[in-house]
Design a protein around this motif. Structure first.
Motif, PDB file in Angstrom:
ATOM      1  N   UNK A  68       0.831  -1.203   0.000  1.00  0.00           N
ATOM      2  CA  UNK A  68       0.000   0.000   0.000  1.00  0.00           C
ATOM      3  C   UNK A  68       0.867   1.257   0.000  1.00  0.00           C
ATOM      4  N   UNK A  69       0.214   2.408   0.162  1.00  0.00           N
ATOM      5  CA  UNK A  69       0.876   3.703   0.017  1.00  0.00           C
ATOM      6  C   UNK A  69       0.616   4.578   1.234  1.00  0.00           C
ATOM      7  N   UNK A  70       1.553   5.457   1.545  1.00  0.00           N
ATOM      8  CA  UNK A  70       1.284   6.408   2.613  1.00  0.00           C
ATOM      9  C   UNK A  70       2.400   7.418   2.802  1.00  0.00           C
ATOM     10  N   UNK A  71       2.091   8.454   3.570  1.00  0.00           N
ATOM     11  CA  UNK A  71       3.105   9.410   3.986  1.00  0.00           C
ATOM     12  C   UNK A  71       3.943   8.805   5.103  1.00  0.00           C
ATOM     13  N   UNK A  94       4.873   1.841  -0.345  1.00  0.00           N
ATOM     14  CA  UNK A  94       5.465   2.935  -1.098  1.00  0.00           C
ATOM     15  C   UNK A  94       5.273   4.184  -0.238  1.00  0.00           C
ATOM     16  N   UNK A  95       6.373   4.772   0.199  1.00  0.00           N
ATOM     17  CA  UNK A  95       6.304   5.889   1.145  1.00  0.00           C
ATOM     18  C   UNK A  95       6.728   7.187   0.454  1.00  0.00           C
ATOM     19  N   UNK A  96       5.899   8.232   0.637  1.00  0.00           N
ATOM     20  CA  UNK A  96       6.249   9.550   0.108  1.00  0.00           C
ATOM     21  C   UNK A  96       7.325  10.154   1.004  1.00  0.00           C
ATOM     22  N   UNK A  97       8.480  10.490   0.430  1.00  0.00           N
ATOM     23  CA  UNK A  97       9.516  11.148   1.224  1.00  0.00           C
ATOM     24  C   UNK A  97      10.850  10.455   1.084  1.00  0.00           C
ATOM     25  N   UNK A 118       9.665   1.414   0.575  1.00  0.00           N
ATOM     26  CA  UNK A 118      10.238   1.916  -0.685  1.00  0.00           C
ATOM     27  C   UNK A 118       9.916   3.399  -0.772  1.00  0.00           C
ATOM     28  N   UNK A 119      10.946   4.225  -0.682  1.00  0.00           N
ATOM     29  CA  UNK A 119      10.711   5.671  -0.661  1.00  0.00           C
ATOM     30  C   UNK A 119      10.666   6.230  -2.083  1.00  0.00           C
ATOM     31  N   UNK A 120       9.677   7.084  -2.338  1.00  0.00           N
ATOM     32  CA  UNK A 120       9.579   7.736  -3.656  1.00  0.00           C
ATOM     33  C   UNK A 120       9.399   9.237  -3.465  1.00  0.00           C
ATOM     34  N   UNK A 121       9.780  10.015  -4.485  1.00  0.00           N
ATOM     35  CA  UNK A 121       9.607  11.473  -4.403  1.00  0.00           C
ATOM     36  C   UNK A 121       8.129  11.829  -4.630  1.00  0.00           C
ATOM     37  N   UNK A 122       7.816  13.102  -4.371  1.00  0.00           N
ATOM     38  CA  UNK A 122       6.419  13.540  -4.441  1.00  0.00           C
ATOM     39  C   UNK A 122       5.796  13.306  -5.813  1.00  0.00           C
ATOM     40  N   UNK A 128       0.032   7.450  -7.685  1.00  0.00           N
ATOM     41  CA  UNK A 128      -0.408   6.250  -6.974  1.00  0.00           C
ATOM     42  C   UNK A 128      -1.768   5.692  -7.361  1.00  0.00           C
ATOM     43  N   UNK A 129      -2.596   6.511  -8.075  1.00  0.00           N
ATOM     44  CA  UNK A 129      -3.892   5.971  -8.497  1.00  0.00           C
ATOM     45  C   UNK A 129      -3.955   5.738 -10.003  1.00  0.00           C
TER      46      UNK A 129
END
Ligand code: PLP
Length: 311
Positions: A68-71, A94-97, A118-122, A128-129
Protein backbone atom coordinates in the motif's frame (compact mmCIF):
# COMPACT_ATOMS: atom_id res chain seq x y z
CA UNK A 1 -6.84 -21.48 12.29
CA UNK A 2 -8.87 -19.77 9.57
CA UNK A 3 -8.61 -16.09 8.78
CA UNK A 4 -11.79 -15.10 10.62
CA UNK A 5 -10.50 -16.71 13.80
CA UNK A 6 -7.08 -15.12 13.44
CA UNK A 7 -8.70 -11.74 12.83
CA UNK A 8 -11.04 -12.03 15.79
CA UNK A 9 -7.97 -12.49 18.00
CA UNK A 10 -6.77 -9.14 16.74
CA UNK A 11 -9.93 -7.27 17.63
CA UNK A 12 -10.74 -6.03 21.07
CA UNK A 13 -14.07 -4.53 21.89
CA UNK A 14 -14.29 -0.76 21.61
CA UNK A 15 -16.51 0.70 24.32
CA UNK A 16 -19.12 3.41 23.89
CA UNK A 17 -18.29 5.96 26.57
CA UNK A 18 -20.66 8.62 27.92
CA UNK A 19 -18.90 11.99 28.26
CA UNK A 20 -19.41 14.63 30.94
CA UNK A 21 -18.46 18.24 30.27
CA UNK A 22 -19.82 21.63 31.45
CA UNK A 23 -20.66 22.70 27.87
CA UNK A 24 -22.75 19.55 27.35
CA UNK A 25 -24.59 20.13 30.62
CA UNK A 26 -25.22 23.78 29.78
CA UNK A 27 -26.57 22.99 26.29
CA UNK A 28 -28.38 19.81 27.39
CA UNK A 29 -26.62 17.66 24.83
CA UNK A 30 -25.73 13.98 25.32
CA UNK A 31 -22.37 12.94 23.91
CA UNK A 32 -20.90 9.46 23.70
CA UNK A 33 -17.57 8.51 22.19
CA UNK A 34 -17.10 5.21 20.39
CA UNK A 35 -13.56 4.39 21.48
CA UNK A 36 -12.11 2.75 18.38
CA UNK A 37 -8.73 4.00 19.60
CA UNK A 38 -8.96 1.05 22.02
CA UNK A 39 -9.66 -1.62 19.38
CA UNK A 40 -6.13 -2.99 19.50
CA UNK A 41 -2.85 -1.73 21.00
CA UNK A 42 -1.03 -1.81 17.64
CA UNK A 43 -3.76 -1.71 14.98
CA UNK A 44 -5.98 1.05 16.25
CA UNK A 45 -8.96 2.92 14.95
CA UNK A 46 -10.61 3.25 11.62
CA UNK A 47 -7.57 1.91 9.76
CA UNK A 48 -8.17 -1.45 11.35
CA UNK A 49 -11.87 -1.35 10.44
CA UNK A 50 -10.92 -0.50 6.85
CA UNK A 51 -8.35 -3.30 6.64
CA UNK A 52 -10.55 -6.12 7.94
CA UNK A 53 -12.33 -7.10 4.72
CA UNK A 54 -9.25 -6.29 2.66
CA UNK A 55 -7.38 -8.88 4.73
CA UNK A 56 -10.18 -11.40 4.34
CA UNK A 57 -10.28 -10.76 0.60
CA UNK A 58 -6.50 -11.18 0.39
CA UNK A 59 -6.72 -14.46 2.24
CA UNK A 60 -9.59 -15.80 0.16
CA UNK A 61 -7.81 -14.89 -3.06
CA UNK A 62 -4.61 -16.59 -1.94
CA UNK A 63 -2.42 -13.51 -1.48
CA UNK A 64 0.43 -13.73 1.04
CA UNK A 65 1.73 -10.22 0.37
CA UNK A 66 0.08 -6.80 0.69
CA UNK A 67 1.31 -3.49 -0.68
CA UNK A 68 0.00 0.00 0.00
CA UNK A 69 0.88 3.70 0.02
CA UNK A 70 1.28 6.41 2.61
CA UNK A 71 3.11 9.41 3.99
CA UNK A 72 5.92 8.99 6.50
CA UNK A 73 3.52 9.40 9.47
CA UNK A 74 0.63 7.44 8.01
CA UNK A 75 -1.73 5.70 10.45
CA UNK A 76 -2.75 3.38 7.62
CA UNK A 77 0.83 2.22 7.00
CA UNK A 78 1.30 1.69 10.74
CA UNK A 79 -1.91 -0.36 11.02
CA UNK A 80 -1.17 -2.38 7.88
CA UNK A 81 2.31 -3.29 9.10
CA UNK A 82 0.96 -4.39 12.49
CA UNK A 83 -1.91 -6.41 11.00
CA UNK A 84 0.41 -8.19 8.54
CA UNK A 85 2.84 -8.96 11.33
CA UNK A 86 0.12 -10.53 13.49
CA UNK A 87 -1.32 -12.46 10.53
CA UNK A 88 2.05 -13.58 9.24
CA UNK A 89 1.71 -11.86 5.86
CA UNK A 90 4.45 -10.18 3.89
CA UNK A 91 3.93 -6.45 3.43
CA UNK A 92 5.48 -3.59 1.51
CA UNK A 93 4.80 0.12 1.31
CA UNK A 94 5.46 2.94 -1.10
CA UNK A 95 6.30 5.89 1.14
CA UNK A 96 6.25 9.55 0.11
CA UNK A 97 9.52 11.15 1.22
CA UNK A 98 13.15 10.41 1.80
CA UNK A 99 14.85 7.43 3.35
CA UNK A 100 15.83 9.32 6.51
CA UNK A 101 12.15 9.21 7.54
CA UNK A 102 12.63 5.47 8.06
CA UNK A 103 13.77 6.28 11.60
CA UNK A 104 10.70 8.22 12.66
CA UNK A 105 8.49 6.52 15.30
CA UNK A 106 5.76 5.43 12.81
CA UNK A 107 8.14 3.84 10.32
CA UNK A 108 10.41 2.42 13.01
CA UNK A 109 7.39 0.43 14.26
CA UNK A 110 6.48 -0.57 10.69
CA UNK A 111 10.01 -1.82 10.00
CA UNK A 112 10.14 -3.69 13.29
CA UNK A 113 6.99 -5.56 12.16
CA UNK A 114 8.79 -6.56 8.97
CA UNK A 115 7.37 -4.07 6.47
CA UNK A 116 9.53 -3.36 3.41
CA UNK A 117 9.72 0.37 2.76
CA UNK A 118 10.24 1.92 -0.68
CA UNK A 119 10.71 5.67 -0.66
CA UNK A 120 9.58 7.74 -3.66
CA UNK A 121 9.61 11.47 -4.40
CA UNK A 122 6.42 13.54 -4.44
CA UNK A 123 6.13 13.39 -8.22
CA UNK A 124 6.18 9.61 -8.27
CA UNK A 125 3.86 9.43 -5.27
CA UNK A 126 1.28 11.46 -7.15
CA UNK A 127 0.94 8.59 -9.65
CA UNK A 128 -0.41 6.25 -6.97
CA UNK A 129 -3.89 5.97 -8.50
CA UNK A 130 -2.86 5.89 -12.17
CA UNK A 131 -3.32 2.59 -13.96
CA UNK A 132 0.04 2.68 -15.84
CA UNK A 133 1.93 3.17 -12.61
CA UNK A 134 -0.09 0.51 -10.79
CA UNK A 135 0.60 -1.94 -13.62
CA UNK A 136 4.31 -1.24 -13.30
CA UNK A 137 4.16 -1.78 -9.54
CA UNK A 138 2.26 -5.02 -10.01
CA UNK A 139 5.09 -6.25 -12.28
CA UNK A 140 7.65 -5.22 -9.69
CA UNK A 141 5.67 -6.99 -6.91
CA UNK A 142 3.92 -9.79 -8.81
CA UNK A 143 2.60 -11.60 -5.71
CA UNK A 144 1.23 -8.50 -3.94
CA UNK A 145 -2.34 -7.36 -3.50
CA UNK A 146 -2.28 -3.58 -3.91
CA UNK A 147 -4.46 -1.60 -1.48
CA UNK A 148 -5.05 2.14 -2.11
CA UNK A 149 -3.75 4.94 0.14
CA UNK A 150 -5.62 5.12 3.44
CA UNK A 151 -7.09 1.69 2.68
CA UNK A 152 -10.26 3.29 1.31
CA UNK A 153 -12.04 0.99 -1.13
CA UNK A 154 -15.31 -0.96 -1.26
CA UNK A 155 -14.03 -3.62 1.16
CA UNK A 156 -13.08 -0.90 3.63
CA UNK A 157 -16.65 0.38 3.77
CA UNK A 158 -17.94 -3.02 4.91
CA UNK A 159 -15.65 -2.99 7.93
CA UNK A 160 -16.61 0.58 8.86
CA UNK A 161 -20.33 -0.20 8.57
CA UNK A 162 -19.88 -2.75 11.37
CA UNK A 163 -19.28 0.15 13.76
CA UNK A 164 -22.91 1.20 13.25
CA UNK A 165 -24.06 -2.36 13.86
CA UNK A 166 -22.25 -2.28 17.22
CA UNK A 167 -23.65 1.15 18.12
CA UNK A 168 -27.14 -0.01 17.32
CA UNK A 169 -26.75 -2.74 19.96
CA UNK A 170 -24.75 -0.75 22.53
CA UNK A 171 -26.45 2.61 22.68
CA UNK A 172 -29.15 3.09 25.30
CA UNK A 173 -30.47 6.16 23.51
CA UNK A 174 -31.35 6.77 19.92
CA UNK A 175 -28.47 8.33 18.07
CA UNK A 176 -29.39 11.65 16.44
CA UNK A 177 -25.95 12.46 15.05
CA UNK A 178 -22.85 10.43 14.28
CA UNK A 179 -19.54 12.28 13.75
CA UNK A 180 -16.22 11.27 12.23
CA UNK A 181 -13.04 13.01 11.14
CA UNK A 182 -12.69 12.82 7.36
CA UNK A 183 -9.61 12.46 5.17
CA UNK A 184 -10.24 10.23 2.16
CA UNK A 185 -13.94 9.84 3.14
CA UNK A 186 -13.86 6.04 3.31
CA UNK A 187 -14.91 6.11 6.95
CA UNK A 188 -17.69 8.66 6.39
CA UNK A 189 -19.02 6.57 3.47
CA UNK A 190 -18.94 3.35 5.49
CA UNK A 191 -20.87 4.97 8.34
CA UNK A 192 -23.51 6.30 5.92
CA UNK A 193 -23.98 2.80 4.49
CA UNK A 194 -24.13 1.29 7.98
CA UNK A 195 -26.85 3.70 9.13
CA UNK A 196 -28.89 2.95 6.03
CA UNK A 197 -28.58 -0.78 6.61
CA UNK A 198 -29.71 -0.51 10.24
CA UNK A 199 -32.57 1.75 9.10
CA UNK A 200 -31.67 4.43 11.61
CA UNK A 201 -32.65 8.11 11.31
CA UNK A 202 -29.19 9.12 12.40
CA UNK A 203 -27.53 12.01 10.56
CA UNK A 204 -23.91 11.26 9.67
CA UNK A 205 -21.36 14.11 9.73
CA UNK A 206 -17.80 14.23 8.43
CA UNK A 207 -15.39 16.92 9.60
CA UNK A 208 -12.88 17.41 6.79
CA UNK A 209 -9.32 17.73 8.10
CA UNK A 210 -7.96 19.05 4.81
CA UNK A 211 -8.53 22.28 2.92
CA UNK A 212 -10.85 22.49 -0.09
CA UNK A 213 -12.54 19.22 0.78
CA UNK A 214 -15.67 19.73 -1.31
CA UNK A 215 -14.25 17.40 -3.98
CA UNK A 216 -14.96 14.64 -1.47
CA UNK A 217 -18.72 15.11 -1.99
CA UNK A 218 -18.51 13.26 -5.33
CA UNK A 219 -16.26 10.62 -3.83
CA UNK A 220 -18.78 9.88 -1.07
CA UNK A 221 -21.61 9.84 -3.59
CA UNK A 222 -19.73 7.22 -5.63
CA UNK A 223 -18.95 5.12 -2.58
CA UNK A 224 -22.39 5.02 -0.94
CA UNK A 225 -25.77 3.61 -1.73
CA UNK A 226 -27.13 6.41 -3.87
CA UNK A 227 -30.38 6.95 -2.00
CA UNK A 228 -28.79 8.07 1.29
CA UNK A 229 -29.15 11.80 1.89
CA UNK A 230 -28.85 12.03 5.68
CA UNK A 231 -25.18 13.02 5.65
CA UNK A 232 -23.13 16.22 5.80
CA UNK A 233 -19.55 17.12 5.02
CA UNK A 234 -18.32 20.12 7.05
CA UNK A 235 -15.39 21.62 5.16
CA UNK A 236 -14.73 24.77 7.23
CA UNK A 237 -12.84 23.19 10.14
CA UNK A 238 -9.48 22.37 8.51
CA UNK A 239 -7.33 24.91 10.45
CA UNK A 240 -5.32 25.78 7.33
CA UNK A 241 -4.93 22.34 5.78
CA UNK A 242 -3.95 18.75 6.35
CA UNK A 243 -1.67 18.35 9.42
CA UNK A 244 -1.71 22.12 9.99
CA UNK A 245 -1.95 22.81 13.71
CA UNK A 246 -2.97 26.23 15.04
CA UNK A 247 -2.23 27.31 18.65
CA UNK A 248 -6.01 27.29 19.37
CA UNK A 249 -6.27 23.71 18.17
CA UNK A 250 -3.30 22.63 20.23
CA UNK A 251 -4.75 24.24 23.34
CA UNK A 252 -8.17 22.76 22.63
CA UNK A 253 -6.72 19.24 22.44
CA UNK A 254 -5.00 19.68 25.81
CA UNK A 255 -8.02 21.06 27.63
CA UNK A 256 -10.35 18.51 26.03
CA UNK A 257 -8.20 15.63 27.28
CA UNK A 258 -7.90 17.20 30.74
CA UNK A 259 -11.67 17.63 31.01
CA UNK A 260 -12.77 14.28 29.59
CA UNK A 261 -9.82 11.92 30.11
CA UNK A 262 -9.99 10.98 26.43
CA UNK A 263 -6.67 11.27 24.54
CA UNK A 264 -6.91 12.95 21.11
CA UNK A 265 -4.40 14.16 18.51
CA UNK A 266 -4.56 17.35 16.43
CA UNK A 267 -4.50 15.85 12.90
CA UNK A 268 -7.85 14.06 12.91
CA UNK A 269 -9.73 13.59 16.18
CA UNK A 270 -8.68 17.00 17.55
CA UNK A 271 -10.15 18.76 14.53
CA UNK A 272 -13.35 16.75 14.83
CA UNK A 273 -13.90 17.56 18.52
CA UNK A 274 -12.94 21.21 17.98
CA UNK A 275 -15.61 21.40 15.27
CA UNK A 276 -18.14 19.59 17.42
CA UNK A 277 -17.56 22.03 20.29
CA UNK A 278 -18.02 24.98 17.91
CA UNK A 279 -21.27 23.51 16.58
CA UNK A 280 -22.56 22.88 20.11
CA UNK A 281 -21.71 26.44 21.11
CA UNK A 282 -23.53 27.75 18.03
CA UNK A 283 -26.66 25.77 18.99
CA UNK A 284 -26.45 23.69 15.84
CA UNK A 285 -28.11 20.83 17.78
CA UNK A 286 -31.46 20.65 19.53
CA UNK A 287 -31.69 20.27 23.29
CA UNK A 288 -31.77 16.66 24.39
CA UNK A 289 -30.12 15.28 21.27
CA UNK A 290 -27.64 12.42 21.46
CA UNK A 291 -24.40 12.72 19.51
CA UNK A 292 -21.99 9.84 19.01
CA UNK A 293 -18.45 10.81 17.98
CA UNK A 294 -16.24 8.11 16.55
CA UNK A 295 -12.75 8.12 18.01
CA UNK A 296 -10.83 6.98 14.92
CA UNK A 297 -7.54 6.43 16.78
CA UNK A 298 -4.37 7.83 15.24
CA UNK A 299 -2.68 8.30 18.60
CA UNK A 300 0.48 6.56 17.35
CA UNK A 301 1.18 9.76 15.39
CA UNK A 302 1.61 11.74 18.63
CA UNK A 303 5.14 10.39 19.07
CA UNK A 304 6.20 11.86 15.72
CA UNK A 305 4.53 15.20 16.44
CA UNK A 306 6.29 15.46 19.79
CA UNK A 307 9.62 14.58 18.22
CA UNK A 308 9.20 17.46 15.75
CA UNK A 309 8.19 19.87 18.51
CA UNK A 310 4.77 20.37 16.99
CA UNK A 311 3.16 19.74 20.36
C1 PLP B 1 -7.16 8.11 8.30
C2 PLP B 1 -7.82 8.66 9.50
C3 PLP B 1 -9.05 9.33 9.42
C4 PLP B 1 -9.75 9.59 8.12
O1 PLP B 1 -10.37 8.46 7.58
P1 PLP B 1 -10.84 8.46 6.07
O2 PLP B 1 -11.52 7.17 5.90
O3 PLP B 1 -9.58 8.55 5.24
O4 PLP B 1 -11.70 9.63 5.85
C5 PLP B 1 -9.61 9.78 10.60
N1 PLP B 1 -9.00 9.63 11.78
C6 PLP B 1 -7.81 9.01 11.90
C7 PLP B 1 -7.19 8.90 13.24
C8 PLP B 1 -7.18 8.50 10.76
O5 PLP B 1 -6.00 7.89 10.88
Amino acid sequence: MDIEQKLSKLIFHSPLQAIKHPLLTQKQIFLSIKRDDLLHPDVSGNKWRKLKYNLIHAHQSGYQHLLSFGGAYSNHIHALAAACYHLNLKCSAIIRGEAHFANNPTLTDARSWGMDLHFVDRKTYRLREQSDYLLKLQKQFPDALIIPEGGSNKQALLGVAEIVEELFVESQREIDHLFTATGSAGTLSGLINGVKKQQMDTKVHGIAVLKGADYLLDKVQNFINQESTNWYLHSQFHHGGYAKITPELKLFCQTFTQATGVPIEPIYTGKMFYALWQLIEQDYFHKGEHIVALHTGGLQGLAGLKKHNKL
